[in-house]
Design a protein around this motif. Structure first.
Motif, PDB file in Angstrom:
ATOM      1  N   GLN A  60       0.829  -1.199   0.000  1.00 34.63           N
ATOM      2  CA  GLN A  60       0.000   0.000   0.000  1.00 34.63           C
ATOM      3  C   GLN A  60       0.866   1.253   0.000  1.00 34.63           C
ATOM      4  OE1 GLN A  60      -2.322  -0.964   3.510  1.00 34.63           O
ATOM      5  NE2 GLN A  60      -4.159  -1.125   2.268  1.00 34.63           N
ATOM      6  N   VAL A  61       1.990   1.180   0.720  1.00 32.95           N
ATOM      7  CA  VAL A  61       2.893   2.325   0.759  1.00 32.95           C
ATOM      8  C   VAL A  61       3.411   2.629  -0.646  1.00 32.95           C
ATOM      9  CG1 VAL A  61       5.025   3.222   1.733  1.00 32.95           C
ATOM     10  CG2 VAL A  61       3.555   1.751   3.109  1.00 32.95           C
ATOM     11  N   ALA A  62       3.767   1.568  -1.379  1.00 35.77           N
ATOM     12  CA  ALA A  62       4.286   1.742  -2.738  1.00 35.77           C
ATOM     13  C   ALA A  62       3.224   2.293  -3.677  1.00 35.77           C
ATOM     14  CB  ALA A  62       4.810   0.414  -3.256  1.00 35.77           C
ATOM     15  N   ARG A  63       1.976   1.824  -3.499  1.00 39.39           N
ATOM     16  CA  ARG A  63       0.902   2.248  -4.392  1.00 39.39           C
ATOM     17  C   ARG A  63       0.563   3.728  -4.243  1.00 39.39           C
ATOM     18  NH1 ARG A  63      -2.666  -2.924  -2.825  1.00 39.39           N
ATOM     19  NH2 ARG A  63      -1.655  -4.474  -4.146  1.00 39.39           N
ATOM     20  N   VAL A  64       0.773   4.253  -3.057  1.00 35.29           N
ATOM     21  CA  VAL A  64       0.461   5.668  -2.854  1.00 35.29           C
ATOM     22  C   VAL A  64       1.309   6.539  -3.770  1.00 35.29           C
ATOM     23  CG1 VAL A  64       0.656   7.561  -1.197  1.00 35.29           C
ATOM     24  CG2 VAL A  64      -0.390   5.418  -0.514  1.00 35.29           C
ATOM     25  N   GLY A  65       2.553   6.113  -4.014  1.00 42.47           N
ATOM     26  CA  GLY A  65       3.394   6.841  -4.957  1.00 42.47           C
ATOM     27  C   GLY A  65       4.316   7.837  -4.287  1.00 42.47           C
TER      28      GLY A  65
ATOM     29  N   SER B  50     -14.149   9.817   9.393  1.00 42.46           N
ATOM     30  CA  SER B  50     -14.298  11.185   8.911  1.00 42.46           C
ATOM     31  C   SER B  50     -13.628  11.363   7.555  1.00 42.46           C
ATOM     32  CB  SER B  50     -13.701  12.171   9.924  1.00 42.46           C
ATOM     33  OG  SER B  50     -14.380  12.097  11.158  1.00 42.46           O
ATOM     34  N   VAL B  51     -12.494  10.668   7.339  1.00 36.99           N
ATOM     35  CA  VAL B  51     -11.841  10.691   6.032  1.00 36.99           C
ATOM     36  C   VAL B  51     -12.783  10.140   4.964  1.00 36.99           C
ATOM     37  CG1 VAL B  51      -9.976   9.701   4.642  1.00 36.99           C
ATOM     38  CG2 VAL B  51      -9.494  10.555   6.937  1.00 36.99           C
ATOM     39  N   VAL B  52     -13.389   8.993   5.274  1.00 39.90           N
ATOM     40  CA  VAL B  52     -14.319   8.364   4.335  1.00 39.90           C
ATOM     41  C   VAL B  52     -15.520   9.272   4.074  1.00 39.90           C
ATOM     42  CG1 VAL B  52     -15.877   6.417   3.974  1.00 39.90           C
ATOM     43  CG2 VAL B  52     -13.611   6.035   4.932  1.00 39.90           C
ATOM     44  N   ALA B  53     -16.047   9.873   5.143  1.00 37.37           N
ATOM     45  CA  ALA B  53     -17.226  10.729   5.001  1.00 37.37           C
ATOM     46  C   ALA B  53     -16.930  11.939   4.120  1.00 37.37           C
ATOM     47  CB  ALA B  53     -17.713  11.183   6.376  1.00 37.37           C
ATOM     48  N   ALA B  54     -15.796  12.596   4.369  1.00 34.86           N
ATOM     49  CA  ALA B  54     -15.454  13.786   3.585  1.00 34.86           C
ATOM     50  C   ALA B  54     -15.156  13.435   2.137  1.00 34.86           C
ATOM     51  CB  ALA B  54     -14.250  14.492   4.213  1.00 34.86           C
TER      52      ALA B  54
ATOM     53  N   ALA C   4     -12.514   8.963  -2.461  1.00 30.82           N
ATOM     54  CA  ALA C   4     -12.650   8.105  -1.277  1.00 30.82           C
ATOM     55  C   ALA C   4     -11.633   6.974  -1.289  1.00 30.82           C
ATOM     56  CB  ALA C   4     -14.064   7.544  -1.186  1.00 30.82           C
ATOM     57  N   ASP C   5     -11.473   6.319  -2.435  1.00 31.15           N
ATOM     58  CA  ASP C   5     -10.539   5.191  -2.534  1.00 31.15           C
ATOM     59  C   ASP C   5      -9.110   5.639  -2.233  1.00 31.15           C
ATOM     60  OD1 ASP C   5     -12.624   3.531  -3.199  1.00 31.15           O
ATOM     61  OD2 ASP C   5     -12.258   3.613  -5.351  1.00 31.15           O
ATOM     62  N   PHE C   6      -8.698   6.757  -2.825  1.00 34.84           N
ATOM     63  CA  PHE C   6      -7.326   7.212  -2.625  1.00 34.84           C
ATOM     64  C   PHE C   6      -7.117   7.754  -1.218  1.00 34.84           C
ATOM     65  CE2 PHE C   6      -3.695  10.133  -3.253  1.00 34.84           C
ATOM     66  CZ  PHE C   6      -2.788   9.212  -3.756  1.00 34.84           C
ATOM     67  N   ALA C   7      -8.122   8.432  -0.684  1.00 31.17           N
ATOM     68  CA  ALA C   7      -8.003   9.018   0.651  1.00 31.17           C
ATOM     69  C   ALA C   7      -7.793   7.939   1.719  1.00 31.17           C
ATOM     70  CB  ALA C   7      -9.252   9.836   0.979  1.00 31.17           C
ATOM     71  N   VAL C   8      -8.483   6.822   1.582  1.00 28.88           N
ATOM     72  CA  VAL C   8      -8.344   5.740   2.567  1.00 28.88           C
ATOM     73  C   VAL C   8      -6.932   5.172   2.541  1.00 28.88           C
ATOM     74  CG1 VAL C   8      -9.086   3.410   3.163  1.00 28.88           C
ATOM     75  CG2 VAL C   8     -10.792   5.144   2.590  1.00 28.88           C
TER      76      VAL C   8
ATOM     77  N   VAL D  32      -1.558   4.796   5.167  1.00 26.70           N
ATOM     78  CA  VAL D  32      -0.104   4.990   5.125  1.00 26.70           C
ATOM     79  C   VAL D  32       0.324   5.975   6.207  1.00 26.70           C
ATOM     80  CG1 VAL D  32       1.817   5.818   3.715  1.00 26.70           C
ATOM     81  CG2 VAL D  32       0.048   4.386   2.699  1.00 26.70           C
ATOM     82  N   ARG D  33      -0.495   6.998   6.455  1.00 29.42           N
ATOM     83  CA  ARG D  33      -0.198   7.938   7.544  1.00 29.42           C
ATOM     84  C   ARG D  33      -0.070   7.219   8.875  1.00 29.42           C
ATOM     85  NH1 ARG D  33      -4.615  12.350   8.041  1.00 29.42           N
ATOM     86  NH2 ARG D  33      -3.426  13.024   9.856  1.00 29.42           N
ATOM     87  N   THR D  34      -0.843   6.145   9.035  1.00 38.93           N
ATOM     88  CA  THR D  34      -0.807   5.393  10.284  1.00 38.93           C
ATOM     89  C   THR D  34       0.582   4.833  10.551  1.00 38.93           C
ATOM     90  OG1 THR D  34      -3.122   4.782   9.924  1.00 38.93           O
ATOM     91  CG2 THR D  34      -1.934   3.543  11.590  1.00 38.93           C
ATOM     92  N   LEU D  35       1.352   4.556   9.496  1.00 40.28           N
ATOM     93  CA  LEU D  35       2.714   4.044   9.667  1.00 40.28           C
ATOM     94  C   LEU D  35       3.597   5.016  10.440  1.00 40.28           C
ATOM     95  CD1 LEU D  35       3.478   2.454   6.176  1.00 40.28           C
ATOM     96  CD2 LEU D  35       3.263   1.244   8.352  1.00 40.28           C
TER      97      LEU D  35
END
Length: 348
Positions: free
Chosen positions: A89-94, A200-204, A213-217, A222-225
């Motif tokens: 997932q980290v790699a996919r974020v770019g 809240s991320v999903v809602a916004a 929504a897909d990219f934000a999640v 990744v931020r959680t890392l």
């Protein structure tokens, strides 16, 4: 006849009443969170716990279980959070997304230090609001709390502050995105880096569009890392402060070594990394991910319900409005820095 085998049962008996109380509150909070997803179960749990704790202070019978729920259960929840992450997932974020994520994190921590000092908000409360805003809300606060030894009232105040501005983001961010003409990808990065709680991320982002929504999640996960280096750094700082403090007998403290540094790393953080590594291998089946995520979320709700039960509500009044002002200032700073870094890196 020895009584050793009975001791674990005795301990379980002492913990059961408090654990049952915190779990019962968490069940109610989870139901509330289903009907009010923007509020969420963790916030509902800490509020319900605080209300019940104010009406009737927890007695000696439930206190051991409440303490265990607010610490050990919290740590176990952090371990399970690792199952939501994958190195892929980290790699996919770019690479283009990383400067925005890391930049907003650095700006948030610097602002928390500077604005917090200016407002007179110091110590653990400033740290909790800073990591909650900069990383991932209640999850980051949960990971940091046992490391720095934060008080229950500090945790409750920080969680409530983060929640308030999460709700504001759900309302304001889509309006800002449309006003700036942001693409689905750009808004997903904006929401993922500047909104804290996952719901809240999903809602916004969902309000803006399915692509956002897909990219934000993914960005949010990744931020959680960032929990990993932040918790290690805080553990090191706490250890240094302990080393600097004089010993009761005036003896010199042992010199720092690599072994001592490793010993500072909390066990639950090691578990978090191991679970994330296992998840990266694909061993954990896809259908199990929602179940594990739900269990982790419920355990966090149990822990925050226990923290609410043991919260000194009068501490909120003593804290005043300054921590809330700090949370609002950090929310604005992180939002503006996310937009600014996207413009600088061409992500918009």
């Amino acid at each position: 006849m020895t009584d050793v085998p009975a001791r674990p049962l005795d301990r379980a008996g002492r913990l059961l009443p408090g654990l049952a109380l915190a779990t019962g509150i968490a069940v109610v909070a989870t139901v509330i969170g289903r009907f009010l997803p923007v509020v969420g179960a963790p916030v509902s749990g800490v509020v319900l716990g605080a209300v019940l704790g104010t009406v009737r202070r927890p007695g000696a019978v439930v206190r051991p279980g409440i303490t265990t729920a607010s610490k050990t259960v919290l740590q176990c929840a952090v371990v399970l959070l690792g199952a939501q992450l994958s190195l892929l997932q980290v790699a996919r974020v770019g690479v283009a997304s990383l400067p925005v994520m890391l930049g907003t994190l650095v700006v948030c921590f610097l602002a928390a230090w500077g604005i917090g000092r200016a407002l007179g908000v110091v110590g653990n409360l400033r740290t909790l609001i800073g990591v909650g805003t900069g990383i991932c809300g209640a999850s980051a606060i949960a990971a940091v709390t046992p490391v720095i030894g934060a008080l229950s009232v500090e945790v409750a105040y920080a969680v409530s502050t983060i929640f308030l501005f999460n709700v504001a983001a759900v309302v304001v961010f889509p309006v800002v995105g449309h006003a700036l003409g942001m693409s689905q990808h750009a808004f997903g990065l904006f929401a993922g880096t500047a909104v804290n709680d996952t719901s809240s991320v999903v809602a916004a982002a969902s309000t803006y569009g399915p692509g956002a929504a897909d990219f934000a999640v993914v960005v949010k996960l990744v931020r959680t890392l960032m929990i990993i280096p932040v918790v290690v750094a805080l553990a090191w700082l706490v250890g240094r402060r302990t080393e600097a403090a004089p010993t009761p007998d005036g003896a010199a403290r042992p010199a720092w070594s690599l072994r001592r540094v490793f010993r500072l790393v909390p066990w639950f953080l090691v578990g978090f990394v191991l679970v994330a590594a296992v998840n990266s291998t694909g061993v954990i089946p896809g259908p199990a991910h929602p179940v594990i995520a739900a269990v982790a979320a419920f355990l966090i709700t149990v822990a925050l319900s226990a923290i609410g039960l043991s919260t000194d509500v009068a501490g909120f009044r003593r804290a005043g409005f300054r921590p809330l002002l700090l949370g609002g200032s950090l929310w604005i700073v992180v939002s503006l820095s996310s937009l600014g870094l996207q413009a600088l890196t061409g992500s918009t």
